[in-house]
Design a protein around this motif. Structure first.
Motif, short mmCIF file in Angstrom:
data_model
loop_
_atom_site.label_atom_id
_atom_site.label_comp_id
_atom_site.label_asym_id
_atom_site.label_seq_id
_atom_site.Cartn_x
_atom_site.Cartn_y
_atom_site.Cartn_z
N VAL A 212 -30.31 78.78 -90.50
CA VAL A 212 -31.37 77.78 -90.55
C VAL A 212 -32.72 78.49 -90.46
O VAL A 212 -32.85 79.51 -89.77
N SER A 213 -33.69 77.94 -91.17
CA SER A 213 -35.03 78.53 -91.20
C SER A 213 -36.07 77.50 -90.79
O SER A 213 -36.03 76.35 -91.25
N PHE A 214 -36.99 77.89 -89.92
CA PHE A 214 -38.13 77.04 -89.59
C PHE A 214 -39.15 77.16 -90.72
O PHE A 214 -39.55 78.27 -91.09
N VAL A 215 -39.57 76.01 -91.27
CA VAL A 215 -40.58 76.02 -92.34
C VAL A 215 -41.65 74.99 -92.02
O VAL A 215 -41.39 73.99 -91.35
N MET A 216 -42.86 75.24 -92.52
CA MET A 216 -43.99 74.33 -92.31
C MET A 216 -44.86 74.30 -93.55
O MET A 216 -44.91 75.27 -94.31
N SER A 217 -45.57 73.19 -93.73
CA SER A 217 -46.52 73.10 -94.83
C SER A 217 -47.78 73.90 -94.49
O SER A 217 -48.04 74.20 -93.32
N ALA A 218 -48.54 74.22 -95.51
CA ALA A 218 -49.73 75.05 -95.32
C ALA A 218 -50.76 74.38 -94.43
O ALA A 218 -51.55 75.06 -93.75
N ASP A 219 -50.78 73.04 -94.40
CA ASP A 219 -51.76 72.32 -93.57
C ASP A 219 -51.22 72.00 -92.17
O ASP A 219 -51.85 71.27 -91.41
N PHE A 220 -50.03 72.54 -91.83
CA PHE A 220 -49.43 72.36 -90.50
C PHE A 220 -49.09 70.89 -90.19
O PHE A 220 -48.92 70.54 -89.03
N LYS A 221 -48.96 70.05 -91.21
CA LYS A 221 -48.67 68.64 -90.97
C LYS A 221 -47.19 68.31 -91.13
O LYS A 221 -46.73 67.29 -90.62
N GLN A 222 -46.45 69.16 -91.85
CA GLN A 222 -45.03 68.91 -92.08
C GLN A 222 -44.21 70.05 -91.48
O GLN A 222 -44.46 71.22 -91.77
N TYR A 223 -43.23 69.69 -90.65
CA TYR A 223 -42.34 70.65 -90.00
C TYR A 223 -40.91 70.29 -90.41
O TYR A 223 -40.55 69.11 -90.47
N ALA A 224 -40.07 71.28 -90.66
CA ALA A 224 -38.69 70.99 -91.04
C ALA A 224 -37.85 72.27 -90.97
O ALA A 224 -38.36 73.35 -90.66
N PHE A 225 -36.55 72.09 -91.27
CA PHE A 225 -35.65 73.23 -91.42
C PHE A 225 -35.33 73.43 -92.90
O PHE A 225 -35.06 72.46 -93.63
N ASP A 226 -35.37 74.67 -93.35
CA ASP A 226 -34.94 75.12 -94.68
C ASP A 226 -35.87 74.70 -95.82
O ASP A 226 -36.18 75.51 -96.69
N ALA A 227 -36.29 73.44 -95.86
CA ALA A 227 -37.18 72.97 -96.92
C ALA A 227 -38.02 71.83 -96.37
O ALA A 227 -37.60 71.13 -95.44
N LEU A 228 -39.22 71.64 -96.93
CA LEU A 228 -40.12 70.59 -96.46
C LEU A 228 -39.59 69.21 -96.83
O LEU A 228 -38.81 69.07 -97.78
N PRO A 229 -39.99 68.17 -96.09
CA PRO A 229 -39.58 66.80 -96.42
C PRO A 229 -39.88 66.48 -97.88
O PRO A 229 -40.95 66.81 -98.40
N GLY A 230 -38.91 65.84 -98.54
CA GLY A 230 -39.06 65.52 -99.96
C GLY A 230 -38.49 66.58 -100.87
O GLY A 230 -38.30 66.33 -102.07
N GLN A 231 -38.21 67.77 -100.34
CA GLN A 231 -37.63 68.84 -101.13
C GLN A 231 -36.12 68.89 -100.90
O GLN A 231 -35.61 68.46 -99.86
N ALA A 232 -35.39 69.43 -101.87
CA ALA A 232 -33.94 69.54 -101.75
C ALA A 232 -33.57 70.48 -100.60
O ALA A 232 -34.18 71.53 -100.44
N GLY A 233 -32.59 70.06 -99.81
CA GLY A 233 -32.08 70.92 -98.75
C GLY A 233 -32.82 70.83 -97.44
O GLY A 233 -32.55 71.63 -96.53
#
Length: 324
Positions: A212-233
């Motif tokens: 599992v990978s911690f990922v975030m959007s460039a504006d620090f508003k979206q946090y998720a694992f593996d891929a940002l919300p709305g993206q596959a996975g």
């Protein structure tokens, strides 16, 4: 001395010294700003003292969310009113209809998932309480909307409740007066016999691995694992068998600080199970770091793997860990 003569000015410093002082001040500001922005994720990882105080004041002292048994009870509720607005209820205003303010029966540790819709023409707010009258106080983590910010007609929301003690609870409309008009149902919780979710189990010898990978959007508003919300996975489910030896390969592919753990309650980062933590809020993974954690999956149930840094699960770093 004539009036046309002037004394030479007495200089307190020199232009060169002023220039050096300004250069030093500018350097301090640049270095301080660089330190702040390079560690922005760290400063953003913790609630300030005032926020912690406010958070503690908002929590109910009533018995609330506990460890799960693995059983999930799905409940659909709708706020409704009579045409003359004299009777308020859940699902139907007809007292003879069994779906009128239905009683929910559960055991300690069962997870009750509420899907609530405002099907009325007024404003409402959902809450669970142990209080026998009035709008609360609500058990922490069981509200949808508030009296000051209620659910508008047509809106909906979801919330879960895991009772930690046997007894009678109430699901209500928390807008003052609406409970008295009929918006109240019972949740009757028995002690039950299921083993607690944190109980150790005998290893089966089967070994499974996940990354599992911690990922975030460039504006620090979206946090998720593996891929940002709305993206596959994004935030993939992890499914294992009870007794499996599980190894999680954890990677921090973001620009903030994070920590991993499997928990019973995603709203409580301290509810980590089975020594599954990798990193802690006080000693998190820095950007670019990675590592492994190995543990034995316990009793069957639906749990969560989250970032245990306070606030990050609520921002999106929350996914299901299913033990079969």
């Amino acid at each position: 001395m004539s009036h046309t003569e002037h004394e030479d000015p007495i200089l307190r410093t020199s232009p060169a010294r002023v220039g050096k002082m300004l250069a030093i001040l500018l350097g301090i500001m640049i270095i301080g700003g660089a330190i702040f922005f390079l560690n922005y994720g760290y400063w953003n990882s913790y609630l300030p003292t005032a926020g912690k105080i406010q958070e503690s004041l908002g929590k109910s002292a009533a018995p609330g969310q506990g460890q799960v048994t693995g059983k999930t009870i799905n409940v659909n509720l709708s706020f409704v009113e009579s045409p003359d607005f004299k009777v308020y209820a859940f699902n139907t205003v007809s007292l003879s209809d069994p779906n009128h303010n239905p009683t929910i029966n559960a055991n300690v540790g069962d997870k009750i998932e509420f899907d609530v819709k405002n099907a009325g023409k007024s404003f409402h707010a959902f809450a669970i309480t142990t209080s026998t009258s009035g709008p609360g106080p609500a058990i922490d983590g069981t509200t949808i909307g508030t009296a000051d910010d209620p659910m508008k007609p047509g809106s909906s929301g979801k919330v879960s409740f895991v009772p930690s003690q046997a007894g009678t609870y109430y699901y209500i409309c928390a807008v003052p007066g609406h409970r008295e008009l009929g918006m109240e149902g019972k949740i009757i919780v028995a002690a039950g016999t299921a083993a607690p979710s944190g109980a150790a189990v005998k290893p089966t010898g089967n070994k499974v691995e996940f990354t599992v990978s911690f990922v975030m959007s460039a504006d620090f508003k979206q946090y998720a694992f593996d891929a940002l919300p709305g993206q596959a996975g994004t935030n993939p489910d992890i499914k294992v068998k009870s007794g499996d030896t599980v190894t999680i390969h954890v990677k921090n592919d973001s620009k903030s600080f994070h920590a991993f753990g499997v928990v019973t309650d995603p709203n409580d980062p301290s509810s980590v199970l089975w020594d599954s933590a990798f990193g802690t809020p006080d000693n998190p993974l820095k950007p670019g770091q990675s590592g492994d954690v190995t543990f034995v999956a316990g009793a069957p149930g639906t749990y969560h793997y989250i970032c245990t840094v306070p606030g990050h699960a609520a921002l999106g770093m929350d996914a299901k860990f299913i033990v079969e």
